[in-house]
Design a protein around this motif. Sequence first.
Motif, mmCIF file in Angstrom:
data_model
loop_
_atom_site.group_PDB
_atom_site.id
_atom_site.type_symbol
_atom_site.label_atom_id
_atom_site.label_comp_id
_atom_site.label_asym_id
_atom_site.label_seq_id
_atom_site.Cartn_x
_atom_site.Cartn_y
_atom_site.Cartn_z
ATOM 1 N N GLU A 248 52.102 43.732 47.636
ATOM 2 C CA GLU A 248 50.845 43.684 48.375
ATOM 3 C C GLU A 248 51.128 43.332 49.823
ATOM 4 O O GLU A 248 51.821 42.349 50.115
ATOM 5 C CB GLU A 248 49.898 42.655 47.749
ATOM 6 N N GLU A 250 49.832 42.427 53.899
ATOM 7 C CA GLU A 250 48.918 41.412 54.414
ATOM 8 C C GLU A 250 47.469 41.892 54.436
ATOM 9 O O GLU A 250 46.545 41.095 54.303
ATOM 10 C CB GLU A 250 49.365 40.995 55.833
ATOM 11 N N ARG A 252 46.141 43.623 52.209
ATOM 12 C CA ARG A 252 45.812 43.766 50.786
ATOM 13 C C ARG A 252 46.004 45.193 50.273
ATOM 14 O O ARG A 252 45.667 45.480 49.116
ATOM 15 C CB ARG A 252 44.386 43.275 50.490
ATOM 16 N N TYR A 267 42.984 49.234 50.152
ATOM 17 C CA TYR A 267 41.967 48.260 49.728
ATOM 18 C C TYR A 267 40.633 48.639 50.370
ATOM 19 O O TYR A 267 40.599 49.001 51.563
ATOM 20 C CB TYR A 267 42.383 46.851 50.133
ATOM 21 N N SER A 510 48.168 40.426 41.939
ATOM 22 C CA SER A 510 47.674 40.529 43.312
ATOM 23 C C SER A 510 47.129 39.185 43.783
ATOM 24 O O SER A 510 46.999 38.233 43.011
ATOM 25 C CB SER A 510 46.585 41.600 43.395
ATOM 26 N N SER A 511 46.774 39.128 45.080
ATOM 27 C CA SER A 511 46.250 37.886 45.652
ATOM 28 C C SER A 511 44.899 37.513 45.038
ATOM 29 O O SER A 511 44.515 36.336 45.049
ATOM 30 C CB SER A 511 46.111 38.031 47.175
ATOM 31 N N SER A 512 44.195 38.481 44.493
ATOM 32 C CA SER A 512 42.908 38.202 43.836
ATOM 33 C C SER A 512 43.085 37.770 42.391
ATOM 34 O O SER A 512 42.107 37.451 41.714
ATOM 35 C CB SER A 512 42.007 39.435 43.898
#
Length: 876
Positions: A248, A250, A252, A267, A510-512
């Motif tokens: 991923e 920055e 996203r 994204y 992922s960050s989510s």
Amino acid sequence: LYQLSSKNYTPRKICLPLGPNKCSSNIAIDQMLLMHTGSIIFDGTESEIWIMDSTGRFTTLKNPINKSFGKTYVYTVDGYGNVWFCNANNEIFCLNPLTLTFTYAQKCPFEIMGIYYTPKFGLTVKDKLEMFAFKPQTNQFIPFNNKLFTDVNTQTKELENGVWQTRNRKELYYFNESQVTDFSYIFDKIQESGLIRITETRIKDQLWIGTNYGLIKADVSNHLYPHFSVEKGLARRELSNSVRGMVEAENRDLYFGSYKGLFKIPYPYQNNNAVQVLFDTIDDYIPYCINADKDWLWIGIEGGGLSKYNIKTKEQKRFKVSTYPINNRFIISMYKSPAKPQILLGTYEGVILFNTKNETFTRIPLTYHSINFNDAKIFQITLIKDVFWICTSKGIIKCSSDFKVVDWIDLKQRQVTCLYYDTLTNMAWAGTLGDGIFCITPDKKYINYSFKDGLPDDNIASIAPMDNKLYIGTYYGLSVFNPETKMFSNIHTQLGISHNEFNHSASFISSSGDLFIGGINGYNQIKKHNSIFADNNKLKTPFIASIYLLNGEEETTIYNSKLLPDIFIPNNNKVIEFEFGMADYHQPERCVYAYKLDGMDNDWVYLGNRNSFRITGLKAGTYKLLLKSAGSTGNWSEMPQPITISVDQKMYLKWWFILLEVLAVIIAGVSFYFVKLNQVKRMFNLRLQISSDLHDEVGSILTAVGMQAEVLQHAKNTNNNTQLQQIAETSRQAVSNMRDVVWSIDGRNDKVVNLVDRMSDYLLMMFENTDVQVEFNPEITNQENILDLITRQNTYLIFKESINNIVKHSQVKNIKIVLNITPKMLFMEISSDGLAYGEAKPGMGINNIKMRALKMKAELIIDAANHYKTTLKKVF
């Protein structure tokens, strides 16, 4: 025509209206339809169409245009309930199902292969290549300018505005205005193409599909999760859709490598919106592992070494081959240090350290005692509490921050492909090729979970944590493991994922917090807190279908899908066969079974996909059959109630038979004892008899000899010659009597012929030089017959005594002897014409004769008035 039971899936053949005794015919029924009236319309012979109502009564329809319908193609129902169909004569018909009359019957201007109705597109017809919108009011055929209608085999309506389509006889798609869903995985287990027809609508979220190779019941209740692949739309999956590493950026955006290069998922993520990134690789080697560092992507290439790519400027650099410390340039894993300018590269032959500042490569020597890891595949490198955990083809090694190997976890010498370390519990979870996953506890104990415990496959590609569960990608399905309950929930393509085979290095959080997990057909996005992967509490349980007894070529069914908790098996069984199943129709090839026969098995016996087993030579006793299975979800469940199996004991091993045997042995022993006792008694009596005979016959004579000798000694004027002559005669008589006694007990004289010869010899000795005439007429049935000792001895002595009495006490001239011996009777009669010298005295030997007749249990008659005629009769 067949009717299939939805309960037990057994077919019943329906007789067609072809006249009597026509159930077995060669008519092929290719198309049929259940009309709104409850009747079924189907093609019969080429000259007519049949309609069968719910009572089984048939109605025949004739072609209103031609004499023959020809071959019928595809029945469909429009929005008003009318039935439309076409035939090989390029004719289109519309039938009113209530009146059974044709409301439309026209010739089509081109070759027609099918007619369909969907709410969105109305009536459509197709030729060999394309679809046309059909307007029956104006008889117009309007071509579609839509690629969805190209190369379609069949098409049928679905809920709302959706449409089912089949293509290339092995591809199945569902599409509506918003998405296209590929359900072609349903045919993965069919080796050849041959899809013929699908049902008009879903039945309880299940689609029935007819093929050239049988009937398929497919679950289509779940749609695909967000899916990202190289190809889009209705293109068939190929190897080129296979994906590897993901990272991923920055902003996203997601980047992933595939067999067709580098791709980006912008994204916000939308289904199948992957965009290819122009990226130069060596000889089309694939981007295998990816790591992000601000605007740069570090890309390890399988066969192409290391490259970097700037996602903003599109600048890229491939590091020269000559700079590598080893010839093998297959980079399959990567660890980017956040604090140091270095990257650890895992290859097919050990670990390489890359300095990002001066761009140099250094080989890291990996040895532990005498074990060399420089030739091992490096699948994953993870830093845990300042210690590098490195997954290799020889197990797991731990390295210090200065790259010294401090520990080795061999895990059965398996290839370890992935690792997840739980920092809360300090437990490590390692995936292997061939032996499932291992839980490594803080005290270095290993707990193994494999296919037997619920994993869909023992080859593990990736492990990722989410929602307090482990998401495990395998070579056949995605498995969700709950560490608390130790339960697996397995997901295959029928539950919405795009493929069953997952790839190494293709798992990413992922960050989510969403999981992206990839394999041979792109990536699937599993969103956080997804309820579909909750533990399945409604497990399908296995059942026993049938039990057979096999004795040679004879087969006996003793159990047939009935709830019988107790089964009795006779003692003459040789082989017992059990068949079983479970009601899981998602992917029945994934149903696996295990059984345990309490009383014989100490542990579960795993059968894999085989749903039967045999037991040979089961010993008598009581057993409990336990059965468990795991369906497409992978969760094991046991049969609710075990079956008690009682095997009858063989008759000669039953307690009552053994008791009878013991009693028989006791009786035989007692009988043998009494027989031996009787033999001893008979021997004693025989010895007593012999002594009595010798005493009576010989002793008296010898006494007389002694008395005569004594008289001779004291006599002075007696004629010595006469006295000596009497002594000699008496001695000869004593010897003769002794010989008779000895002959009577000699076993060599047991035959009837020996008795006859002895009697003849005695008569010859007595009357050879006399005037007495003797008539001896023996009548013998079989001279070789055996006479018992008592009968033979006493018969002879009675005979001898009777002859002696006649000679001594009468003036006899003629003697007649009758002797008859048969297997059933002995008869002897002795008579003479002699007159007694005087009145018979009591000591004449008659008492001896009577005593002997009593011993041999014979009937004796002595007629004193008739010259002492003696009759002896014994019945055997």
